[in-house]
Design a protein around this motif. Structure first.
Motif, PDB file in Angstrom:
ATOM      1  N   CYS A   1      -1.618   3.134 -15.493  1.00 32.71           N
ATOM      2  CA  CYS A   1      -1.840   2.745 -14.082  1.00 32.71           C
ATOM      3  C   CYS A   1      -3.214   2.075 -13.993  1.00 32.71           C
ATOM      4  CB  CYS A   1      -1.856   3.955 -13.155  1.00 32.71           C
ATOM      5  SG  CYS A   1      -0.429   5.045 -13.274  1.00 32.71           S
TER       6      CYS A   1
ATOM      7  N   MET B   1       2.199   2.138  -3.441  1.00 28.43           N
ATOM      8  CA  MET B   1       1.183   2.800  -4.273  1.00 28.43           C
ATOM      9  C   MET B   1       0.941   4.238  -3.812  1.00 28.43           C
ATOM     10  SD  MET B   1       0.290   1.119  -6.840  1.00 28.43           S
ATOM     11  CE  MET B   1       1.078  -0.398  -7.377  1.00 28.43           C
TER      12      MET B   1
ATOM     13  N   ASP C   1       0.834  -1.212   0.000  1.00 33.06           N
ATOM     14  CA  ASP C   1       0.000   0.000   0.000  1.00 33.06           C
ATOM     15  C   ASP C   1       0.868   1.261   0.000  1.00 33.06           C
ATOM     16  OD1 ASP C   1      -2.865   0.796   0.187  1.00 33.06           O
ATOM     17  OD2 ASP C   1      -2.148   1.860   1.962  1.00 33.06           O
TER      18      ASP C   1
ATOM     19  N   SER D   1      -5.811  -5.281  -2.739  1.00 34.06           N
ATOM     20  CA  SER D   1      -5.435  -6.067  -3.904  1.00 34.06           C
ATOM     21  C   SER D   1      -6.442  -7.184  -4.122  1.00 34.06           C
ATOM     22  CB  SER D   1      -4.063  -6.698  -3.670  1.00 34.06           C
ATOM     23  OG  SER D   1      -3.092  -5.706  -3.487  1.00 34.06           O
TER      24      SER D   1
ATOM     25  N   CYS E   1      -3.855  -1.600 -14.929  1.00 33.78           N
ATOM     26  CA  CYS E   1      -3.622  -2.604 -13.889  1.00 33.78           C
ATOM     27  C   CYS E   1      -4.736  -2.539 -12.839  1.00 33.78           C
ATOM     28  CB  CYS E   1      -2.262  -2.404 -13.218  1.00 33.78           C
ATOM     29  SG  CYS E   1      -1.882  -3.721 -12.039  1.00 33.78           S
ATOM     30  N   HIS E   2      -5.062  -1.328 -12.440  1.00 38.49           N
ATOM     31  CA  HIS E   2      -6.066  -1.178 -11.375  1.00 38.49           C
ATOM     32  C   HIS E   2      -7.415  -1.798 -11.725  1.00 38.49           C
ATOM     33  CE1 HIS E   2      -3.727   2.535  -9.719  1.00 38.49           C
ATOM     34  NE2 HIS E   2      -3.191   1.389  -9.346  1.00 38.49           N
TER      35      HIS E   2
ATOM     36  N   ARG F   1      -6.988  -4.068  -8.668  1.00 41.23           N
ATOM     37  CA  ARG F   1      -7.223  -3.277  -7.453  1.00 41.23           C
ATOM     38  C   ARG F   1      -8.709  -3.330  -7.122  1.00 41.23           C
ATOM     39  NH1 ARG F   1      -6.044   3.225  -7.089  1.00 41.23           N
ATOM     40  NH2 ARG F   1      -7.963   3.299  -8.324  1.00 41.23           N
TER      41      ARG F   1
HETATM   42  C1  HEC Z   1       0.863  -3.831 -11.947  1.00 41.69           C
HETATM   43  C2  HEC Z   1      -0.288  -3.265 -11.310  1.00 41.69           C
HETATM   44  C3  HEC Z   1      -0.299  -1.853 -10.856  1.00 41.69           C
HETATM   45  C4  HEC Z   1       0.257  -0.756 -11.487  1.00 41.69           C
HETATM   46  C5  HEC Z   1       1.032  -0.702 -12.767  1.00 41.69           C
HETATM   47  C6  HEC Z   1      -0.088   0.371 -10.654  1.00 41.69           C
HETATM   48  N1  HEC Z   1      -0.794  -0.016  -9.571  1.00 41.69           N
HETATM   49 FE1  HEC Z   1      -1.566   1.177  -8.149  1.00 41.69          FE
HETATM   50  N2  HEC Z   1      -2.342  -0.415  -7.184  1.00 41.69           N
HETATM   51  C7  HEC Z   1      -2.234  -1.716  -7.597  1.00 41.69           C
HETATM   52  C8  HEC Z   1      -2.891  -2.561  -6.638  1.00 41.69           C
HETATM   53  C9  HEC Z   1      -2.975  -4.070  -6.699  1.00 41.69           C
HETATM   54  C10 HEC Z   1      -3.421  -1.725  -5.659  1.00 41.69           C
HETATM   55  C11 HEC Z   1      -4.223  -2.130  -4.422  1.00 41.69           C
HETATM   56  C12 HEC Z   1      -3.336  -2.578  -3.310  1.00 41.69           C
HETATM   57  C13 HEC Z   1      -2.902  -1.531  -2.361  1.00 41.69           C
HETATM   58  O1  HEC Z   1      -3.423  -0.400  -2.335  1.00 41.69           O
HETATM   59  O2  HEC Z   1      -1.994  -1.869  -1.628  1.00 41.69           O
HETATM   60  C14 HEC Z   1      -3.064  -0.385  -6.034  1.00 41.69           C
HETATM   61  C15 HEC Z   1      -3.406   0.725  -5.300  1.00 41.69           C
HETATM   62  C16 HEC Z   1      -3.173   2.014  -5.711  1.00 41.69           C
HETATM   63  C17 HEC Z   1      -3.644   3.180  -5.007  1.00 41.69           C
HETATM   64  C18 HEC Z   1      -4.497   3.181  -3.766  1.00 41.69           C
HETATM   65  C19 HEC Z   1      -3.643   3.269  -2.533  1.00 41.69           C
HETATM   66  C20 HEC Z   1      -4.475   3.411  -1.290  1.00 41.69           C
HETATM   67  O3  HEC Z   1      -4.679   2.408  -0.629  1.00 41.69           O
HETATM   68  O4  HEC Z   1      -4.891   4.515  -0.993  1.00 41.69           O
HETATM   69  C21 HEC Z   1      -3.202   4.267  -5.686  1.00 41.69           C
HETATM   70  C22 HEC Z   1      -3.467   5.709  -5.347  1.00 41.69           C
HETATM   71  C23 HEC Z   1      -2.437   3.775  -6.811  1.00 41.69           C
HETATM   72  N3  HEC Z   1      -2.439   2.398  -6.792  1.00 41.69           N
HETATM   73  C24 HEC Z   1      -1.792   4.577  -7.728  1.00 41.69           C
HETATM   74  C25 HEC Z   1      -1.083   4.110  -8.827  1.00 41.69           C
HETATM   75  C26 HEC Z   1      -0.504   4.955  -9.835  1.00 41.69           C
HETATM   76  C27 HEC Z   1      -0.587   6.460  -9.855  1.00 41.69           C
HETATM   77  C28 HEC Z   1       0.090   4.130 -10.731  1.00 41.69           C
HETATM   78  C29 HEC Z   1       0.793   4.491 -12.000  1.00 41.69           C
HETATM   79  C30 HEC Z   1       1.850   5.418 -11.988  1.00 41.69           C
HETATM   80  C31 HEC Z   1      -0.145   2.772 -10.288  1.00 41.69           C
HETATM   81  N4  HEC Z   1      -0.851   2.789  -9.126  1.00 41.69           N
HETATM   82  C32 HEC Z   1       0.285   1.650 -10.964  1.00 41.69           C
HETATM   83  C33 HEC Z   1      -1.622  -2.169  -8.727  1.00 41.69           C
HETATM   84  C34 HEC Z   1      -0.956  -1.368  -9.647  1.00 41.69           C
END
Ligand code: HEC
Length: 195
Positions: free
Chosen positions: A183, A78, A75, A137, A186-187, A191
């Motif tokens: 992003c 991210m 977390d 996740s 993937c989400h 997510r």
């Molecule tokens: C390969 C997959 C993947 C990519 C690429 C990815 N994410 Fe994520 N992201 C996730 C997953 C899975 C979660 C949920 C798990 C967590 O929050 O721990 C998440 C959660 C988040 C969250 C929520 C965090 C919270 O809990 O408040 C944010 C904001 C976020 N991502 C931003 C981004 C941004 C901006 C990018 C691109 C630059 C990005 N992510 C790229 C998989 C990805």
């Protein structure tokens, strides 16, 4: 013969059922000492059991804490990405903070470094969400880790395509959007919104 010849005939059938050596009636009002060790042993067993249960709970708590720590690390990664993507690039592109090329370049470099860590940080399934988290996740991450990982290079390509090319608000806005679309790729699969 170990039967007490002085015992009353009426008491004999009862005493006769007792194990050998314990069939002598204690004098009236005295404590049957044969019962004492048994009582003490009976008290020891629940105590040992309590200690074993407590030990097992401690081990369990340790495992739960380790898993929670993994979920928090994921977390936090991210959130770190989001701090730059939303806290800097998006805010700047909306005019919430003034355009600053150096700050934008720095944010993109930080996102690039964080994105490179995703595959490794998400290696282990913590099987739990961060306490009180908004996002978690999907179990699909670990059912199909290779596909999850395949969502990372497109983000890296989007970053490479804009890196060093931000000159004004328009190019910044385009950079923000092109990164963000990847992003979301993937989400949308991996997510989940928890609340
Ligand atoms: C390969 C997959 C993947 C990519 C690429 C990815 N994410 Fe994520 N992201 C996730 C997953 C899975 C979660 C949920 C798990 C967590 O929050 O721990 C998440 C959660 C988040 C969250 C929520 C965090 C919270 O809990 O408040 C944010 C904001 C976020 N991502 C931003 C981004 C941004 C901006 C990018 C691109 C630059 C990005 N992510 C790229 C998989 C990805």
């Amino acid at each position: 013969m170990d039967r007490d010849p002085r015992a009353s005939p009426a008491a004999q059938p009862v005493n006769g059922d007792l194990p050998r050596g314990r069939n002598k009636r204690p004098p009236r009002g005295s404590i049957d000492v044969a019962d004492l060790p048994r009582t003490r042993r009976a008290g020891e067993i629940p105590m040992k059991r309590t200690m074993i249960v407590a030990g097992t709970l401690l081990l369990g708590a340790g495992a739960v804490m380790a898993q929670q720590e993994i979920a928090v690390q994921q977390d936090n990664l991210m959130r770190s990405i989001a701090k730059n993507q939303y806290g800097v690039l998006q805010k700047m592109s909306k005019g919430d903070i003034p355009f600053d090329k150096a700050a934008a370049d720095q944010a993109i470099a930080a996102i690039e470094a964080d994105v490179a860590k995703i595959a490794k940080i998400f290696e282990i399934n913590p099987k739990q969400d961060v306490v009180n988290a908004t996002y978690g996740s999907s179990p699909k991450v670990w059912q199909n880790k290779a596909d999850f990982d395949s969502k990372i290079p497109p983000v890296q390509k989007a970053i490479a395509d804009v890196k060093g090319k931000i000159t004004d608000n328009a190019s910044l806005k385009a950079a923000y959007t092109s990164i963000n679309d990847r992003c979301n790729d993937c989400h949308e699969t991996y997510r989940v919104k928890l609340k």
